[in-house]
Structure formats: C-alpha cells, structure tokens
Write a protein that holds these residues in place. Structure first.
Motif, PDB file in Angstrom:
ATOM      1  N   LEU A   1       0.828  -1.205   0.000  1.00  0.00           N
ATOM      2  CA  LEU A   1       0.000   0.000   0.000  1.00  0.00           C
ATOM      3  C   LEU A   1       0.862   1.254   0.000  1.00  0.00           C
ATOM      4  O   LEU A   1       0.493   2.279  -0.594  1.00  0.00           O
ATOM      5  CB  LEU A   1      -0.908  -0.030   1.241  1.00  0.00           C
ATOM      6  CG  LEU A   1      -2.038   0.983   1.337  1.00  0.00           C
ATOM      7  CD1 LEU A   1      -3.135   0.670   0.334  1.00  0.00           C
ATOM      8  CD2 LEU A   1      -2.614   0.997   2.747  1.00  0.00           C
ATOM      9  N   ARG A   2       2.014   1.196   0.631  1.00  0.00           N
ATOM     10  CA  ARG A   2       2.886   2.368   0.735  1.00  0.00           C
ATOM     11  C   ARG A   2       3.496   2.758  -0.613  1.00  0.00           C
ATOM     12  O   ARG A   2       4.040   3.859  -0.749  1.00  0.00           O
ATOM     13  CB  ARG A   2       4.006   2.104   1.738  1.00  0.00           C
ATOM     14  CG  ARG A   2       3.517   1.769   3.128  1.00  0.00           C
ATOM     15  CD  ARG A   2       4.672   1.402   4.041  1.00  0.00           C
ATOM     16  NE  ARG A   2       4.206   0.789   5.280  1.00  0.00           N
ATOM     17  CZ  ARG A   2       5.009   0.258   6.194  1.00  0.00           C
ATOM     18  NH1 ARG A   2       6.329   0.298   6.010  1.00  0.00           N
ATOM     19  NH2 ARG A   2       4.512  -0.299   7.278  1.00  0.00           N
ATOM     20  N   LYS A   3       3.397   1.866  -1.586  1.00  0.00           N
ATOM     21  CA  LYS A   3       3.949   2.151  -2.921  1.00  0.00           C
ATOM     22  C   LYS A   3       2.906   2.759  -3.855  1.00  0.00           C
ATOM     23  O   LYS A   3       3.225   3.085  -4.999  1.00  0.00           O
ATOM     24  CB  LYS A   3       4.531   0.876  -3.516  1.00  0.00           C
ATOM     25  CG  LYS A   3       5.652   0.287  -2.653  1.00  0.00           C
ATOM     26  CD  LYS A   3       6.135  -1.052  -3.156  1.00  0.00           C
ATOM     27  CE  LYS A   3       7.202  -1.628  -2.214  1.00  0.00           C
ATOM     28  NZ  LYS A   3       7.658  -2.969  -2.629  1.00  0.00           N
ATOM     29  N   GLN A   4       1.671   2.863  -3.371  1.00  0.00           N
ATOM     30  CA  GLN A   4       0.639   3.509  -4.176  1.00  0.00           C
ATOM     31  C   GLN A   4       0.844   5.021  -4.136  1.00  0.00           C
ATOM     32  O   GLN A   4       1.123   5.598  -3.089  1.00  0.00           O
ATOM     33  CB  GLN A   4      -0.742   3.162  -3.634  1.00  0.00           C
ATOM     34  CG  GLN A   4      -1.026   1.669  -3.568  1.00  0.00           C
ATOM     35  CD  GLN A   4      -1.034   1.026  -4.940  1.00  0.00           C
ATOM     36  OE1 GLN A   4      -1.902   1.289  -5.765  1.00  0.00           O
ATOM     37  NE2 GLN A   4      -0.053   0.177  -5.192  1.00  0.00           N
ATOM     38  N   LYS A   5       0.672   5.649  -5.278  1.00  0.00           N
ATOM     39  CA  LYS A   5       0.808   7.104  -5.331  1.00  0.00           C
ATOM     40  C   LYS A   5      -0.505   7.818  -5.022  1.00  0.00           C
ATOM     41  O   LYS A   5      -0.506   8.970  -4.586  1.00  0.00           O
ATOM     42  CB  LYS A   5       1.333   7.527  -6.705  1.00  0.00           C
ATOM     43  CG  LYS A   5       2.779   7.103  -6.973  1.00  0.00           C
ATOM     44  CD  LYS A   5       3.278   7.689  -8.284  1.00  0.00           C
ATOM     45  CE  LYS A   5       4.775   7.468  -8.474  1.00  0.00           C
ATOM     46  NZ  LYS A   5       5.119   6.052  -8.639  1.00  0.00           N
ATOM     47  N   LEU A   6      -1.617   7.123  -5.284  1.00  0.00           N
ATOM     48  CA  LEU A   6      -2.930   7.701  -5.030  1.00  0.00           C
ATOM     49  C   LEU A   6      -3.814   6.611  -4.444  1.00  0.00           C
ATOM     50  O   LEU A   6      -3.896   5.506  -4.977  1.00  0.00           O
ATOM     51  CB  LEU A   6      -3.546   8.242  -6.329  1.00  0.00           C
ATOM     52  CG  LEU A   6      -4.979   8.765  -6.244  1.00  0.00           C
ATOM     53  CD1 LEU A   6      -5.057  10.000  -5.340  1.00  0.00           C
ATOM     54  CD2 LEU A   6      -5.519   9.098  -7.636  1.00  0.00           C
ATOM     55  N   ILE A   7      -4.482   6.914  -3.342  1.00  0.00           N
ATOM     56  CA  ILE A   7      -5.419   5.981  -2.711  1.00  0.00           C
ATOM     57  C   ILE A   7      -6.748   6.711  -2.548  1.00  0.00           C
ATOM     58  O   ILE A   7      -6.818   7.769  -1.923  1.00  0.00           O
ATOM     59  CB  ILE A   7      -4.903   5.484  -1.355  1.00  0.00           C
ATOM     60  CG1 ILE A   7      -3.584   4.719  -1.541  1.00  0.00           C
ATOM     61  CG2 ILE A   7      -5.935   4.594  -0.679  1.00  0.00           C
ATOM     62  CD1 ILE A   7      -2.875   4.356  -0.246  1.00  0.00           C
ATOM     63  N   ILE A   8      -7.791   6.125  -3.134  1.00  0.00           N
ATOM     64  CA  ILE A   8      -9.125   6.707  -3.081  1.00  0.00           C
ATOM     65  C   ILE A   8      -9.970   5.891  -2.106  1.00  0.00           C
ATOM     66  O   ILE A   8     -10.184   4.692  -2.323  1.00  0.00           O
ATOM     67  CB  ILE A   8      -9.775   6.735  -4.474  1.00  0.00           C
ATOM     68  CG1 ILE A   8      -8.925   7.574  -5.438  1.00  0.00           C
ATOM     69  CG2 ILE A   8     -11.199   7.291  -4.388  1.00  0.00           C
ATOM     70  CD1 ILE A   8      -9.348   7.451  -6.887  1.00  0.00           C
TER      71      ILE A   8
END
Length: 874
Positions: free
Chosen positions: A226-233
């Motif tokens: 999850l920490r590698k996601q640039k955008l979390i909706i």
C-alpha cells in the motif's frame, strides 16, 4: 458555532473533547472499577491502616473482543480470583510501522462494561401474559417478565417447539440467527432460513462474475505494498469507525510514504480527517453517475489504456465483445440454487464505449459527460474532470471502497462501474493497484490470511436442512412482508409461507434488518418467539421466552481472526454470570427434553472443540504458500486441558501462545507475503485466465445480467449503466422527500453491539447529522431535537449541524436499540425504523437508498446516556 470548530482557540473540537474526556475518565478509574460475578461479590474486613497491593497474584488473561467490526484487536484483562481488576491492550511487542501492535479501540476497552453490566440477562424468563394457549402477541415489547427455572424453560420451550412442528410443519419455524439451536431444528426436520447480503451490499455476486474472484474485500494491496501507491481513493470507506484498530494507522504509513488520499463520501468522515484527505462530496446512491462522468472525460482526453482494455477485458468496444463459444458458466452463491449461464451471441453494438460516449444505438440516450453526471451526483463538473484526470494519470493507484455506496437498491451498477473505471485506466493488477470493497478485516491490508485457526471437529452428522434449496428461504428485504402476508417471492415465483415461530440466537436481526417497524408487527403476529442473548436488546424485547447466554469471557476460549497477519487466542476470564449458559449447553438441554441425546447435537464438549481449533492452527511458511502447523502441543498440554488428541510440533509452543494471546506474522518490505491482486493474470492472461464466463474481466457481463434476472427481484443491464435507484436521489425529488438517509458505522457501537454501554453513549451521543445550510433553512440548531420520517417510520434525535455532510443528506449511526413511544416514534434513532423493505438485485440490502422528510420536533428529548438501563431483574 459549528462543533467542528475549535474551542477557545485550542484546536480541540467539543466533540473530541467530550470523547477524550470520557476515555481519560474511564482509564483514570480503571483500577478502582472492579468487575466480578455475583457469586464473587463478598464483603471482607480490610485493615485500612496497612497498604495493600490489590493486584498481587493477579494474572493477565487474553480477553475476547469478538464483535463484528473486523478489527479483532488484542484485549487483556487483569484477573484475580475470577475478578477483573482492569483491562489493557497489546504490549506483547515493541511497536513499529512494519510490525505494529494490535491496539484495541474504545469499544474493546469498554468490553467489561458489557460482560459485567447491571443489565446482563440473569435468568431464564417468560412474558407474563404469554402462554401456548394464548400468545397475546400484541403485548410483545410491552409485557412484564417472569423469572423461571432452567428446567421450566427447557420444558416450556421444548413443548412449544414440538407443538409447532407437529401442527404447522418444520417450514413454519423461521431462524433469524444463531447456529446452535438450529442443529436441534435439523433433527426435527429443518427450518426456514433467511438469506441476502448485508454488509457487503451488491459487491459479492457482482465482483465474482465481473472479475472471476471471490476476493471482493481481499483483492487489494497488503499494507506494505500500500505504501507504494501514489494515489489511494477511499470511496465510502471509513475504517476509523467501522474497522477500528490498525487500518487507519496503515493508511497513515502510506501517507507518510508519499501517497495522496482522496475521500469520496457524502460525509467528511473520521478517516478522511485523520489523513487530511481531499474530500469529494457526493449524493448517496449516485456514485455510478460520478464514475461514468469520469470515464467519459478520460476517454475524451485519450487517457484510457487501450492496450490494457484489449488484452484483459471484454465489452469495452465493438471489436472486443464476449465470444459465444466458451463453455457454460456455473455459479452457486451460498446455499441457494445453482445458476448456469450458457454463452450467447452478443450484439457488438451493445458495447460500453458507445454507451458512455452516447454513440451508436445509445445516441438517443446522450453521452455521460461530467456535466450530465454533475446534475445527478451533485459534484461540480470541473471537479469531476480533474478527479478523472488525476486517477487516470497517477499510477499505481488503488480504490478502496467501503460497502456503503453499494448498499443501495439495484446496487450492482456501482461495483460494475467502479471496476470498469479501474480497467479503463489500466490500474487493476499492476504494481499492486486495485479496485475492491476493501473493508472489514481486510481494510488497508489485502490478501489471504497468513495465520488461521482450525476447525472445531464436531463429528455429529445432522440431517440436512431441506429448505434452503427449495422455495422456503426468505430474503432480508421481503421476510417481514412474507410473515405478515403469507406469501413471498423465490426466484421470480410466489410461494405461500406460514411462519408461526421466530428464533433469534446471538445477534439482533430485528434491529439490524430493513423495515424494523414491519418486523415488530411480524413478531407480534406469530405464535411463539424465542430469543437467546446476554442483554435485553431489541430482539429479546419482542420475544416470549428469553434465555440468558454466556459471553466469550465466560466460555473455555476461542480463536479470533483479525487482519491477515494475526490470530488471537482469547481465553476464559471468569465463571458464568448469574444463571447464564452457553448456546451449546442450551441447545443440548432443549434437545434432551425433546427426546434426543446430547451426542445427537454435539458429540464433543466445548473444551475439546477449543483444543481441536488450537491443534488445527496453521501459518503460511517461508515459501509464501505452504501452510504449516502453528503450535507445538505436548502430552502435558493435552492432559492439562483434559481433552484427547495427539502431540505435534509447530512454530511456537501452546504455552507461548497462551501467555501472549496472539501470534503475528513478521513482515518486511518485499517479503513472500506480498499481495498483488491478479498479478499472474496480468503477466500471462492466456495461461492464467480469471474465473469469469469469458476468462477475462467483463465490462459487458451477460452472466451477471442473467443471474439478476434469475433471482427475480429486478433486472440489470450487462453494461455498467446508471440506473435510477428505487428511493434514490431522483425518487426523493419527485416524491417530495428530498433528504437522503446515510446510515453510517458509528464509534460507540459495532453494529448494534455496545449500544447499552453508558461509557460509550456519553462519549458518542446518537446524533443526527444535518448540513448547515439545510439546518439554517429549517431553523434547526445543534442539539435541537428533530424528527426524521420515511414511509416506514419516524425517529427523533438531537441535531448535529455541520458543513461536513452533503446538502440534503442526513447522517445517522446505524445500530441504536429502538425505543418506540406510545405513538410508534423511535426516540433512539434506529436507522431501520426508516429503511424500506425493497428486495432488489442479488438480494442485498439497500440501506443507503432511503427518502426522508425532516422537521423540528416540538417535544423534549433527554440524552440517551441518562436513560434507564434495560435491567429486568435487579
């Protein structure tokens, strides 16, 4: 002043101040609040001159927090001679982001107020004016109660069950919840069950047919990925309330790693506040329109991933429609009838591109532009465009949806559209990107469980219940109508029904399923209502006989699965309170009065069942796939528990597991436990097809459309079209009930559990959220009592005026225990007083499509933390 504003410039809201003050007061008094069973309430002579260490000889015991929030955090109780002196949470390890402590929330820390509360059900009891000869059903909910002995209770219940089975047949017995006593019903010939999705809304069947996976909540990146996601909706997701524990903490780690958060929700919720997320407010039940407007803009700007769509999906355009030459597709949800879809030729003109762009056969419908969407969903068209552009161009990105947006009537359009958005942008399966209903125990930490408990090992072979496979099973949305009117629909056909007994085991379906006022009338109609619980909740209140059960703290122990990393071993904390017995004990007692032996119901006792669960514990090994025994169990361990079994070798000893009460898989970045959904399919779709009818992700999903028609409540187009929702936004405008009810998970409860705990009532009052502009127009101020009405019922609650909720939207926490006054008005604010009995789609529950009216209330309303507890016998 809006209560979200700071008090005296100190940066602390009144809401937070009250909550924190309650928590501090509770902790400050923890050492003096001693909880014990009535048998242990003794007086002794104390030498007040000599200081005493009250905790000397006390032991920390892992105590269950067993309720259905998905958190399953670690709770410990300090126990001395069966008395609980205080509680604490996880201190079994040093806390760090990669391997955090599993800390309890306010609900878990108030657990002992449930177990040892003065309002515990103490003895078997029956309604004063109930008898088999004259049920006096109209007095249910109003009658007085009489204490009876256990022998009387067993005899009375067994006699009444036998009479109903002999007179009306097994199908006349309706089971709302609980699994223990229904085993006895199976010995008698079966019973009528209920069915239908509740928490997950329309996600389960839709996701499986569109994506070919049953992991609608787990197909998301694990917490390290999850920490590698640039955008979390966060789309209608609020784990700070609904899945307390570590999910919000995990999201904070992703934020620290650089992820941006956007919250799409009618309410600026607590998780969004903690993450300082951008808020995109949307009207309830209109999210599909917002998504289609986004997709139109993405395609118009040329931002869609055509290569991804061509390779991994079917149905996007006329050149990539589902073929008609693949094998038949079978689908068997839960215990219901198996559904078979035989592939059929699809007209290429029925493609998604033409629909969303308003071309081809859909030209008359018009394009689904951001401007079109804005009129429906209430989001500014320019914001829709910028949101669409950001999601399409920021990679990797993940959409973590809660269940709420899909808990609407005809809700399958929402997950279908949201998944299509992910496909159009090529986000699913690449670098951990996903779109899923990532909630409950998977919130913020996707993937299969890394450590699991074993089975109970009950070997008793029971006759199968014949009724789930036939026309008798009743859907949540129609069951009260069926009981009242004697008829219900099953897969498009009407069948007679004659319910004369209602049984509710642990749970509270009367309070927690739609159209509760109708449910109360159904309870008042039948000949016999039996309830088993440890508190006098709504289901117990409207029963004839109530049998007191033990909590998990009073039983031998249990295993609790929380997030995928952990397994909790909760143990016996105290002896049974008053005359309470376990559900299994009660089922056996009733069975014996009916002429069965204990072994006909359970062939082994609860301690042996616990041992079997412990022995069967597994943990995923160092290869990331193989399951290995978790526990080393010795012959001495077996003898100490007084059970039978074989010794075994495992990863840790049973003694260590007992002492810590938790096993947590150690994680590190890039380890073998990383979860990237659909990675194999994305790497080689031909060699690793998904389990859909076509073997690909299905934008055009004929099998889902056919299945919804097969269920028979409503229809769904094979494409993710926007459908006008029954009791949605447009219905509200047209029917002049313009307020939409948003039923939100609330911090003081886990669904209906804990609503009786005054600590939590004081900290989190049952308030009715209303937008500041709406309140101003109606002359409503914060704390004013207001009346909210639907065609199904009326509630009264104090207002909380705020700008943190969408105009024409009313927020109310689900799960309050209903309190109907003489006029049938619910003063507690149970949301299902207002909800509609509308079965649609796959048979899910449409809690968040509900049109209401609101007005100022002329009467007075005392704070519910000051209401008398439901204490039947002092």
């Amino acid at each position: 002043m809006d209560r979200t504003d700071s008090i005296a410039g100190k940066g602390l809201s009144r809401r937070k101040f009250v909550a924190l003050s309650a928590g501090v007061a509770a902790l400050a008094g923890a050492s003096s609040l001693v909880a014990c069973s009535p048998q242990q309430q003794v007086t002794s002579k104390v030498d007040h001159k000599a200081p005493q260490d009250l905790e000397e000889g006390a032991t920390w015991v892992t105590a269950a927090c067993w309720h259905n929030c998905g958190g399953r955090c670690l709770n410990k109780a300090l126990v001395k001679d069966g008395v609980v002196l205080r509680q604490k949470t996880d201190d079994t390890r040093e806390d760090d982001p990669d391997n955090p402590q599993q800390r309890a929330c306010q609900r878990g820390r108030a657990q002992r107020m449930q177990v040892f509360g003065a309002d515990r059900l103490k003895y078997p009891m029956k309604r004063k004016n109930w008898s088999p000869e004259n049920p006096n059903g109209r007095l249910r909910g109003e009658d007085e109660w009489e204490r009876i002995s256990w022998d009387e209770a067993y005899e009375l219940v067994a006699t009444e069950i036998k009479r109903i089975y002999d007179t009306h047949g097994p199908e006349s017995v309706f089971v709302l919840g609980g699994s223990e006593l229904p085993r006895v019903f199976q010995l008698l010939g079966g019973y009528t069950p209920r069915w239908g999705q509740v928490s997950w809304g329309a996600w389960p069947d839709a996701y499986q047919m569109i994506m070919g996976s049953s992991g609608y909540i787990a197909d998301a990146p694990d917490r390290l990925t999850l920490r590698k996601q640039k955008l979390i909706i966060l789309w209608g997701a609020n784990p700070a309330n609904s899945s307390a524990g570590n999910p919000t903490y995990n999201y904070l780690q992703a934020k620290k790693a650089g992820a941006k958060f956007i919250c799409v929700d009618p309410r600026y919720n607590e998780t969004a506040e903690a993450l300082e997320a951008q808020w995109i407010p949307v009207r309830p039940s209109t999210d599909t329109a917002l998504i289609l407007g986004m997709i139109h803009h993405i395609i118009s700007e040329g931002l869609h991933d055509k290569e991804y769509l061509d390779m991994y999906t079917v149905g996007f355009d006329k050149d990539h429609m589902p073929a008609a030459d693949y094998a038949e597709y079978k689908y068997a949800p839960m215990e219901r009838n198996e559904f078979t879809y035989n592939a059929q030729q699809i007209d290429p003109s029925e493609n998604f591109y033409d629909y969303v762009m308003g071309e081809g056969i859909y030209a008359a419908d018009g394009p689904k532009t951001p401007e079109w969407a804005s009129e429906i969903c209430g989001v500014d068209a320019e914001l829709i465009k910028s949101f669409a552009r950001e999601y399409a161009t920021t990679k990797p990105a993940s959409i973590m949806a809660g269940g709420a947006p899909a808990r609407i009537n005809e809700g399958e359009c929402l997950p279908h559209a949201m998944l299509t958005l992910g496909m159009v942008c090529g986000q699913i399966g690449r670098d951990g990107g996903s779109v899923s209903a990532n909630m409950h125990n998977s919130a913020s930490n996707g993937g299969a469980a890394l450590v699991s408990g074993g089975g109970a090992g009950v070997g008793t072979k029971l006759p199968a219940n014949p009724f789930p496979q036939k026309q008798y099973a009743m859907n949540n949305g129609q069951m009260w109508n069926a009981v009242l009117n004697g008829i219900h629909d099953h897969y498009g056909e009407a069948y007679p029904v004659n319910i004369q007994m209602i049984y509710q085991g642990m749970g509270g379906a009367l309070n927690q399923r739609q159209a509760m006022t109708q449910g109360i009338e159904a309870h008042k109609k039948v000949e016999f209502v039996l309830c088993m619980n440890y508190v006098f909740n709504t289901s117990a209140k409207y029963s004839d006989v109530v049998l007191p059960v033990t909590t998990e703290w009073e039983r031998p122990g249990t295993l609790l699965t929380g997030n995928r990393d952990i397994l909790i071993y909760a143990q016996n904390v105290t002896s049974p309170m008053y005359e309470a017995k376990s559900d299994q004990e009660i089922a056996i007692g009733i069975a014996e009065k009916l002429g069965f032996a204990a072994a006909d119901v359970y062939d082994i006792d609860e301690t042996q069942q616990l041992f079997n669960k412990l022995k069967g514990c597994t943990v995923v090994g160092s290869d990331g796939a193989t399951k290995e025994p978790l526990l080393t169990i010795t012959a001495d361990d077996i003898a100490k528990m007084g059970v039978t079994g074989e010794a075994q070798e495992g990863k840790i000893t049973l003694a260590e597991f007992t002492e810590k009460g938790i096993y947590q898989v150690e994680r590190s970045d890039g380890d073998v436990y990383t979860n990237i959904p659909f990675a194999k399919f994305i790497a080689d779709p031909a060699a690793n097809p998904v389990k859909t009818a076509s073997g690909k992700f299905e934008i055009h999903c004929q099998s889902l459309s056919n299945y919804i028609s097969h269920v028979g409540f409503s229809t769904k187009d094979p494409l993710p079209k926007y459908e006008r929702i029954t009791e949605g936004y447009e219905d509200g405008v047209e029917n002049k009930r313009p307020y939409q009810l948003l039923t939100q998970h609330y911090q003081r409860r886990s669904h209906h559990v804990f609503d009786n705990v005054n600590w939590l009532r004081e900290a989190w009052p049952q308030e009715l959220w209303i937008n500041a502009d709406d309140a101003r127009a109606l002359g409503i101020s914060t704390d004013d009592p207001v009346k909210l009405s639907s065609p199904y019922g009326t509630v009264v609650r104090p207002a909380f005026v705020t700008e943190r909720i969408m105009p024409k939207t009313i927020g109310l926490g689900e799960g309050a225990w209903a309190e109907l006054d003489d006029n049938g008005i619910d003063l507690a604010g149970a949301t299902n007083t207002l909800s509609s009995p509308v079965p649609t789609g796959q048979g899910h529950t449409g809690f968040n499509s509900n049109n209401c009216l609101i007005e100022k209330y002329n009467g007075t309303l005392d704070p519910d933390c000051e209401w008398p507890q439901r204490i039947i016998f002092e």
